[in-house]
Design an enzyme around this catalytic site. Structure first.
Site, PDB file in Angstrom:
ATOM      1  N   THR A  94       0.855  -1.196   0.000  1.00  0.00           N
ATOM      2  CA  THR A  94       0.000   0.000   0.000  1.00  0.00           C
ATOM      3  C   THR A  94       0.885   1.239   0.000  1.00  0.00           C
ATOM      4  O   THR A  94       2.000   1.196   0.504  1.00  0.00           O
ATOM      5  CB  THR A  94      -0.851  -0.025   1.289  1.00  0.00           C
ATOM      6  OG1 THR A  94      -1.759  -1.110   1.197  1.00  0.00           O
ATOM      7  CG2 THR A  94      -1.598   1.268   1.522  1.00  0.00           C
ATOM      8  N   GLY A 117     -10.654  -2.602   3.025  1.00  0.00           N
ATOM      9  CA  GLY A 117      -9.689  -2.548   4.130  1.00  0.00           C
ATOM     10  C   GLY A 117      -9.750  -1.238   4.883  1.00  0.00           C
ATOM     11  O   GLY A 117     -10.744  -0.503   4.826  1.00  0.00           O
ATOM     12  N   ASP A 118      -8.663  -0.928   5.560  1.00  0.00           N
ATOM     13  CA  ASP A 118      -8.613   0.288   6.378  1.00  0.00           C
ATOM     14  C   ASP A 118      -8.290   1.539   5.560  1.00  0.00           C
ATOM     15  O   ASP A 118      -8.597   2.652   5.988  1.00  0.00           O
ATOM     16  CB  ASP A 118      -7.555   0.144   7.484  1.00  0.00           C
ATOM     17  CG  ASP A 118      -6.165  -0.112   6.902  1.00  0.00           C
ATOM     18  OD1 ASP A 118      -6.053  -0.935   5.958  1.00  0.00           O
ATOM     19  OD2 ASP A 118      -5.195   0.502   7.365  1.00  0.00           O
ATOM     20  N   ARG A 127     -14.497  -7.157  -0.077  1.00  0.00           N
ATOM     21  CA  ARG A 127     -13.775  -6.734   1.132  1.00  0.00           C
ATOM     22  C   ARG A 127     -13.169  -5.318   0.978  1.00  0.00           C
ATOM     23  O   ARG A 127     -12.571  -5.004  -0.028  1.00  0.00           O
ATOM     24  CB  ARG A 127     -12.671  -7.751   1.422  1.00  0.00           C
ATOM     25  CG  ARG A 127     -11.823  -7.446   2.666  1.00  0.00           C
ATOM     26  CD  ARG A 127     -10.528  -6.758   2.330  1.00  0.00           C
ATOM     27  NE  ARG A 127      -9.642  -6.661   3.490  1.00  0.00           N
ATOM     28  CZ  ARG A 127      -8.557  -5.883   3.529  1.00  0.00           C
ATOM     29  NH1 ARG A 127      -8.232  -5.164   2.487  1.00  0.00           N
ATOM     30  NH2 ARG A 127      -7.801  -5.844   4.606  1.00  0.00           N
ATOM     31  N   THR A 138      -0.497   1.327   7.034  1.00  0.00           N
ATOM     32  CA  THR A 138      -0.356   0.176   6.134  1.00  0.00           C
ATOM     33  C   THR A 138      -0.210  -1.073   6.974  1.00  0.00           C
ATOM     34  O   THR A 138       0.474  -1.066   7.994  1.00  0.00           O
ATOM     35  CB  THR A 138       0.855   0.319   5.189  1.00  0.00           C
ATOM     36  OG1 THR A 138       0.998  -0.911   4.469  1.00  0.00           O
ATOM     37  CG2 THR A 138       2.146   0.619   5.928  1.00  0.00           C
ATOM     38  N   GLY A 139      -0.874  -2.138   6.550  1.00  0.00           N
ATOM     39  CA  GLY A 139      -0.786  -3.369   7.331  1.00  0.00           C
ATOM     40  C   GLY A 139      -2.072  -4.154   7.213  1.00  0.00           C
ATOM     41  O   GLY A 139      -2.845  -3.959   6.268  1.00  0.00           O
ATOM     42  N   GLY A 195      -5.404  -4.710   7.436  1.00  0.00           N
ATOM     43  CA  GLY A 195      -6.459  -3.714   7.535  1.00  0.00           C
ATOM     44  C   GLY A 195      -7.543  -3.984   8.553  1.00  0.00           C
ATOM     45  O   GLY A 195      -8.040  -3.058   9.193  1.00  0.00           O
TER      46      GLY A 195
HETATM   47  N1  ASP Z   1      -3.966  -1.957   4.831  1.00  0.00           N
HETATM   48  C1  ASP Z   1      -4.205  -2.529   3.548  1.00  0.00           C
HETATM   49  C2  ASP Z   1      -5.502  -3.297   3.587  1.00  0.00           C
HETATM   50  O1  ASP Z   1      -5.740  -3.994   4.532  1.00  0.00           O
HETATM   51  C3  ASP Z   1      -3.121  -3.438   3.088  1.00  0.00           C
HETATM   52  C4  ASP Z   1      -1.742  -2.875   3.198  1.00  0.00           C
HETATM   53  O2  ASP Z   1      -1.506  -1.889   3.864  1.00  0.00           O
HETATM   54  O3  ASP Z   1      -0.847  -3.417   2.576  1.00  0.00           O
HETATM   55  O4  ASP Z   1      -6.237  -3.245   2.635  1.00  0.00           O
END
Ligand code: ASP
Length: 350
Positions: A216, A246-247, A244, A267-268, A270
């Site tokens: 991300t 995400g965050d 789906r 990022t992570g 989500g």
């Molecule tokens: N946070 C993002 C999600 O969950 C994924 C990512 O940060 O790589 O969609």
């Protein structure tokens, strides 16, 4: 003697614990550090030197530098933090390296579905889009939603219709095809198939997390007028299903900016970042508890998120130009530039 030694030891441990919970107001963090500043990330995850070739490393470095310099120049010449955030993210969205725009990961159905959001710390205005398949630069759509619509978040075909009305760049879904991301989907699907027989819910997440590098992209900036802004853009997680989200497009989780405190992009994993309301939580710890940005980010990323079982990281800048990059994964693509033009690029956990 032994008893005194043990009591002493307990006192030292307790003093240490106290320091952990009590905000330390370092003088430097509450003074103006930079007239303007910019921080970017290109995703957190299993980014290990041993898995990188020199060519790949150079490519990531070059794109991170190209992106952050775009925003830096805008800020240096008195441009707004919102403009800097959007244009910086555009560079990373146009690169196949990151999981945003061109390089978005694949869903279980073999499509690419993008999420993005942007927030203005001066007005607390925000825009977000979710699940779009044809918008070339989702951060532009988020900005258009913020500036030109009465809403904060649009999704799917409605968001695409709005993008068209706004004259944004639309592309055929094939534009988002990259071989490496398609291969990641196949790999995960094969693993998931085996694991599904064991535990459907857990298998979906375990295999997704282990085998997909994130990627991300995000940017936070402070401009010369003291305005903060944050933005995040992503293809989400490989093999995601059922529409789906995400965050990244969730204001307060993936993105938050408030001139009174800080600007944050996450990022992570989500699902955990939504549940922990990560970006707003960092701001709230500063606003209501008086923590510094570094303390607040550490609390949320090193304590709250791992306790829930998630992982990832954030980048942030506060109203005084203090910059923070906090992550609990093996690495995070990242870069900072201060008002003197000093550039720092990082990838690994060092
Ligand atoms: N946070 C993002 C999600 O969950 C994924 C990512 O940060 O790589 O969609």
């Amino acid at each position: 003697m032994k008893k005194r030694f043990i009591l002493g030891l307990i006192a030292i441990v307790l003093a240490g614990c106290k320091n952990d919970v009590k905000p330390i107001h370092s003088k430097s963090s509450s003074e103006k550090q930079n007239e303007f500043a910019i921080v970017i990330h290109g995703g957190a995850g299993t980014i290990l030197k041993e898995n990188m070739t020199p060519e790949k490393e150079a490519a990531y470095q070059a794109t991170l530098e190209e992106a952050i310099r775009v925003g830096y120049e805008i800020l240096k010449h008195g441009g707004s933090s919102i403009e800097a955030v959007q244009k910086t993210i555009n560079v990373m969205e146009d690169s196949p390296l990151f999981n945003a725009g061109k390089g978005a990961v694949f869903t279980n159905a073999g499509t690419n579905e993008h999420d993005a959001s942007i927030m203005d710390g001066k007005t607390l205005n925000a825009g977000a889009s979710a699940g779009t398949k044809t918008v070339k630069n989702p951060i532009d759509l988020a900005r258009a939603i913020m500036d030109n619509s009465p809403h904060v978040m649009l999704s799917g075909s409605g968001a695409e219709a709005f993008a068209e009305e706004q004259g944004l760049n639309l592309v055929k879904p094939e534009y988002f095809y990259t071989e490496s991301k398609f291969k990641s989907l196949q790999k995960i699907k094969n693993t998931t198939h085996v694991l599904l027989e064991y535990n459907p819910k857990k298998a979906f997440y375990d295999s997704t997390i282990k085998d997909s590098k994130f990627g991300t992209v995000g940017c936070v900036a402070l401009d010369k007028n003291g305005n903060l802004a944050a933005g995040t853009s992503t293809g989400g997680m490989t093999n995601k299903r059922w529409g789906r989200i995400g965050d990244a497009p969730v204001i307060g989780a993936g993105t938050y900016a408030n001139n009174n405190t800080c600007a944050v992009s996450s990022t992570g994993w989500g699902e955990f970042f939504i549940r922990a309301v990560v970006a707003h939580d960092i701001s709230a710890l500063m606003e209501y508890k008086g923590l510094s940005l570094a303390e607040a980010a550490k609390e949320v990323i090193q304590n709250k998120i791992p306790k829930l079982g998630g992982d990832g990281g954030i980048i942030a800048v506060d109203k005084n130009g203090n910059m923070v990059m906090e992550f609990n994964t093996a690495g995070m693509f990242r870069a900072t530039m201060n008002d003197k033009g000093d550039l720092i690029i990082g990838m690994y956990n060092d």
